[in-house]
Design an enzyme around this catalytic site. Structure first.
Site, PDB file in Angstrom:
ATOM      1  CG  ASP A 267      -2.359   0.628   0.828  1.00 42.38           C
ATOM      2  OD1 ASP A 267      -2.400   1.521  -0.027  1.00 42.38           O
ATOM      3  OD2 ASP A 267      -3.349  -0.070   1.509  1.00 42.38           O
TER       4      ASP A 267
ATOM      5  CD  GLU B 188      -3.727   0.270  -2.609  1.00 38.53           C
ATOM      6  OE1 GLU B 188      -4.078   1.374  -2.683  1.00 38.53           O
ATOM      7  OE2 GLU B 188      -3.814  -0.897  -1.894  1.00 38.53           O
TER       8      GLU B 188
ATOM      9  CG  LEU C 106      -4.784   5.049  -5.315  1.00 41.72           C
ATOM     10  CD1 LEU C 106      -5.944   5.822  -6.080  1.00 41.72           C
ATOM     11  CD2 LEU C 106      -5.458   4.047  -4.586  1.00 41.72           C
ATOM     12  CE1 TYR C 107      -2.363   5.923  -0.445  1.00 40.51           C
ATOM     13  CE2 TYR C 107      -2.294   4.149  -2.069  1.00 40.51           C
ATOM     14  CZ  TYR C 107      -2.555   4.881  -0.776  1.00 40.51           C
ATOM     15  OH  TYR C 107      -3.434   4.035   0.070  1.00 40.51           O
TER      16      TYR C 107
ATOM     17  CG  ASP D 155      -9.707   1.645  -0.866  1.00 35.98           C
ATOM     18  OD1 ASP D 155      -8.804   1.740  -1.693  1.00 35.98           O
ATOM     19  OD2 ASP D 155      -9.669   1.813   0.259  1.00 35.98           O
TER      20      ASP D 155
HETATM   21  C1  GLA Z   1      -5.916   1.096   1.505  1.00 36.61           C
HETATM   22  C2  GLA Z   1      -5.996   0.126   0.407  1.00 36.61           C
HETATM   23  C3  GLA Z   1      -7.236  -0.838   0.528  1.00 36.61           C
HETATM   24  C4  GLA Z   1      -7.143  -1.565   1.840  1.00 36.61           C
HETATM   25  C5  GLA Z   1      -6.954  -0.402   3.113  1.00 36.61           C
HETATM   26  C6  GLA Z   1      -6.519  -1.170   4.283  1.00 36.61           C
HETATM   27  O1  GLA Z   1      -7.097   2.087   1.504  1.00 36.61           O
HETATM   28  O2  GLA Z   1      -6.022   0.938  -0.814  1.00 36.61           O
HETATM   29  O3  GLA Z   1      -7.270  -1.608  -0.479  1.00 36.61           O
HETATM   30  O4  GLA Z   1      -6.053  -2.194   1.800  1.00 36.61           O
HETATM   31  O5  GLA Z   1      -5.988   0.469   2.676  1.00 36.61           O
HETATM   32  O6  GLA Z   1      -6.232  -0.242   5.450  1.00 36.61           O
END
Ligand code: GLA
Length: 380
Positions: A130, A163, A166-167, A191
C-alpha cells in the site's frame, strides 16, 4: 511464467473489524476460508491465493526489527497460516511503503530488505504494498522500486501488487512503463465498496483513462480495478453480473472480498463461471476498452486469442425495465471481428448460442437496468 501467479484470483480478507456483521480477521478465519476454497470449487476455478490485508501486524516490530503478527489475531504466526500450501493454495500478505499502513500499523519504510526476507521466510507468495504515509512522491517511488528489487533478491516467486499510481495521482502522471517494470499489478483508483455507485465510478474512471492505461496491460503487469464484491450485500443480481463481466473485459486480477462460508448459490455460480474466467484469463493478455457510449448504453470489446472478441453491452440507465441496444457487427474489431462472418455466444447473464452472423448484420441485445450482456464473438 505469468500464468502461474500474476492473474490467478486471490481471495482477499480485508480488515473489517469495525463492522459487526462481518468477521474479524484472524488466523482461524483464514484457515476456515482456505478450507472452503479447497473443497468448494474455488481453487479449482482458479482462485488460488488467500490474501491477508491490513491489520495483521502487532503494533511494534520484534527485537531484531522484524514485523510480527498480532498475538491475539494470529497467535501461531504467519508461517503457520502459510500452511494453506498443503491445500494447494498460496498466501498473500499486506504491507505499506510508508512509515505506517493505512490503518496505522507498522509500515515497511526503512525495512524493505528485512521485510521482503521475512515474508519470503514465512512462505508468502504475494505482497500487496500500500502507499499510505509516505512523506514525498520521490520516497514513494523509491520505496516501490526498492521493495520490488528486495522481493526479487529473496529468490522466492512473490507476486508484487502495488498502489503506486493511485498515490501519485493527482499530483503526478504515473509512468506506467516504469511501474510495469517493477509491479505485477497496480491500483489506479479509489477503494471499491460494496455498492453499485462504487462499481459505476470505477468503470467510469477506467473508460475515461483508457487511452493511457489499456495499452500498458499485458502478461506480467495488469491494471487492478480492485476486488470483486459479489456475494456480499450491496449489489443486485444484474449489478453482480456487470462486475463479473466487466472485470473480465478489463483483464482485472480477480480478488474476491466476501465470506465464502456464507455465499448464495447464484453468487457462487457467477464467481466460478468457467467461461467468464476464461475470458478474464485469456492468453493474448490484452485489456478491453469502451468502443461507444450511446443512450446510456456502453459497448465494450476485448480482443481474445483465436480471432475472438469478448463484447459487453452495459445498460447504465437505472430507471425503467430492460431496453434493447442494436449495433452493427462492423463496430467490432475495427470492422474485422466478424469478417466475413462469426459465431456469437452469450456468456452472461446465462450461456446461450446465438448462431452465425455475416459481417453486415446487426445484433439486438436486451439488457436490464445496471446489467450487462457479455458475448463471445468468434470468426470461424
Ligand atoms: C487502502 C487500500 C485498501 C486497503 C486499506 C487497508 O485504503 O487501498 O485496498 O488495503 O488501505 O487499510
Amino acid at each position: 511464467p505469468w500464468r502461474t501467479c500474476q492473474k490467478r484470483g486471490c481471495h482477499v480478507l480485508r480488515s473489517l473489524s469495525w463492522s459487526r456483521r462481518l468477521p474479524v480477521p484472524s488466523e482461524q478465519l483464514f484457515m476456515e476460508m482456505a478450507e472452503v476454497m479447497a473443497t468448494e470449487g474455488w481453487r479449482d476455478a482458479g482462485y488460488e491465493f488467500v490474501c491477508i490485508d491490513d491489520c495483521w501486524m502487532a503494533p511494534t516490530r520484534d527485537r531484531q526489527g522484524r514485523l510480527q503478527a498480532d498475538p491475539k489475531r494470529v497467535p501461531s504466526g504467519i508461517r503457520r497460516v502459510a500452511q494453506v500450501h498443503s491445500k494447494g493454495l498460496k498466501l498473500g500478505i499486506y504491507s505499506d511503503v510508508g512509515n505506517k499502513t493505512c490503518a496505522g500499523f507498522p509500515g515497511s519504510y526503512n525495512h524493505y530488505d528485512l521485510d521482503a526476507q521475512t515474508f519470503s521466510s514465512w512462505g508468502v507468495d504475494l505482497l500487496k504494498f500500500d502507499g499510505c504515509n509516505s512523506d514525498t512522491l520521490e520516497l514513494l517511488a523509491e520505496g516501490y522500486r526498492h521493495m520490488s528489487l528486495a522481493l526479487n533478491k529473496t529468490g522466492r516467486s512473490i507476486v508484487y501488487s502495488c498502489e503506486w499510481p493511485l498515490y501519485l495521482r493527482p499530483m503526478q502522471q504515473p509512468n506506467y512503463t516504469e511501474i510495469k517494470q517493477y509491479c505485477n499489478h497496480w491500483r489506479n483508483f479509489h477503494d471499491v465498496y460494496d455498492s453499485w455507485s462504487s462499481i459505476k465510478t470505477i468503470l467510469g474512471w477506467t473508460a475515461l483513462h483508457q487511452d493511457t492505461i489499456v495499452k500498458i496491460a499485458g502478461p506480467g503487469g495488469w491494471n487492478d480495478p480492485d476486488m470483486l464484491v459479489i456475494g456480499n450485500f450491496g449489489l443486485s443480481w444484474d449489478q453482480a453480473v456487470t462486475q463479473m463481466a466487466m472485470w473480465a473485459v478489463m483483464a482485472a486480477p480477480l480478488f474476491m472480498s466476501n465470506d465464502l462460508r456464507h455465499i448464495s448459490p447464484d453468487a457462487k455460480w457467477l464467481l466460478q463461471n468457467k467461461e467468464v474466467i476464461a475470458i478474464n484469463q485469456d492468453p493474448l493478455g490484452k485489456q478491453g476498452y469502451q468502443i461507444t457510449k450511446d443512450m446510456n448504453f456502453e459497448l465494450w470489446e476485448r480482443p481474445l486469442s483465436g480471432q475472438a472478441y469478448a463484447v459487453a453491452v452495459l445498460n447504465q440507465q437505472e430507471i425503467g425495465g430492460p431496453r434493447n441496444f442494436t449495433f452493427s457487427l462492423t463496430l467490432l474489431g475495427n470492422g474485422l471481428a466478424c469478417n466475413p462472418a462469426c459465431s456469437v455466444r452469450q456468456v452472461l447473464p446465462a450461456s446461450r448460442d446465438w448462431g452465425f452472423y455475416s459481417w453486415v448484420s446487426s445484433l439486438s441485445v436486451e439488457v436490464n437496468p445496471t446489467g450487462t450482456v457479455l458475448l463471445k464473438v468468434v470468426a470461424p
